[in-house]
Design a protein around this motif. Structure first.
Motif, PDB file in Angstrom:
ATOM      1  N   ASP A 229       0.823  -1.191   0.000  1.00 28.86           N
ATOM      2  CA  ASP A 229       0.000   0.000   0.000  1.00 28.86           C
ATOM      3  C   ASP A 229       0.867   1.254   0.000  1.00 28.86           C
ATOM      4  O   ASP A 229       2.009   1.232   0.434  1.00 28.86           O
ATOM      5  CB  ASP A 229      -0.916   0.016   1.217  1.00 28.86           C
ATOM      6  N   TYR A 230       0.294   2.349  -0.466  1.00 31.72           N
ATOM      7  CA  TYR A 230       0.991   3.621  -0.400  1.00 31.72           C
ATOM      8  C   TYR A 230       0.328   4.493   0.645  1.00 31.72           C
ATOM      9  O   TYR A 230      -0.813   4.284   1.038  1.00 31.72           O
ATOM     10  CB  TYR A 230       1.001   4.324  -1.760  1.00 31.72           C
TER      11      TYR A 230
ATOM     12  N   ARG B 274      -0.097   4.006  -9.357  1.00 35.68           N
ATOM     13  CA  ARG B 274      -0.221   4.296  -7.925  1.00 35.68           C
ATOM     14  C   ARG B 274      -0.047   5.786  -7.654  1.00 35.68           C
ATOM     15  O   ARG B 274      -0.728   6.353  -6.786  1.00 35.68           O
ATOM     16  CB  ARG B 274       0.826   3.488  -7.145  1.00 35.68           C
TER      17      ARG B 274
END
Length: 212
Positions: free
Chosen positions: A33-34, A196
């Protein structure tokens, strides 16, 4: 002890045994995840701004003392995403930097890690980058009206919104009224990295509904 009590106790012990055999939740997947962090000056009336200016390139922060810019198609897509989100929020882009109410600056941390403290927010003081305070006008430094303290690691994207119509009082410090730190963008897939990044920028504006 009654039979009924023993029955309840047996159920409780069985439940405890089952729970004790379960492993703790794994956090190993979190690296997929970011992180999208945003903050703003709560005293700023964003509805009072109308126009914004954004450079056509992204500043690269790395171990090179030379000024480097990211200008390829991917960089242009990132800049265009910021422009689109600002326009969707009701702001108008202008090519005249001197006439803009807001200045948007984008920085990409390529390799090194920087730590920012709100007592010394001009965090690239020793680098000859082109959007020093003088790039925006006759200013001496930055000023965050809110507490800022976090680290920038490789693959991080930073977006700062500057109030260019702030009164030029003594010291002429340029206020940063909104910023976002986006981390965890790097994977082994360049196409995924770009996807992303775009999604994270959209999320930054989504979680900043006051930008209207």
């Amino acid at each position: 002890m009654t039979v009924k009590t023993i029955h309840y106790l047996a159920i409780a012990l069985l439940a405890a045994a089952v729970c004790s055999c379960q492993k703790d939740p794994s956090t190993s997947s979190l690296h997929r995840d970011y992180l999208v962090y945003t903050d703003h000056d709560t005293k700023t009336d964003f509805a009072a701004f109308e126009t914004f200016y954004v450079p056509d390139s992204i500043l690269i922060i790395g171990d090179n003392k030379q000024t480097l810019y990211w200008k390829d198609e991917k960089a242009q897509e990132i800049v265009a995403t910021v422009v689109a989100k600002m326009q969707n929020a009701g702001f108008t882009r202008t090519e005249d930097k001197a006439a803009a109410n807001l200045g948007m600056q984008l920085s990409y941390v390529e390799r090194e890690t920087y730590f920012v403290g709100y007592n010394n927010p001009y965090w690239w003081w020793y680098y000859p980058y082109y959007w020093t305070p003088g790039y925006w006008g006759d200013w001496l430094g930055w000023h965050y009206p809110y507490r800022v303290y976090y680290g920038y690691t490789a693959g991080s994207l930073l977006i700062e919104m500057l109030d260019l119509q702030a009164p030029q009082t003594e010291g002429k410090r340029l206020p940063v009224v909104w910023d976002t730190f986006i981390g965890g963008l790097l994977t082994s897939n360049e196409s995924l990295n770009q996807q992303r990044t775009i999604e994270a920028i959209e999320q930054a504006f989504a979680q900043s509904p006051y930008l209207k």
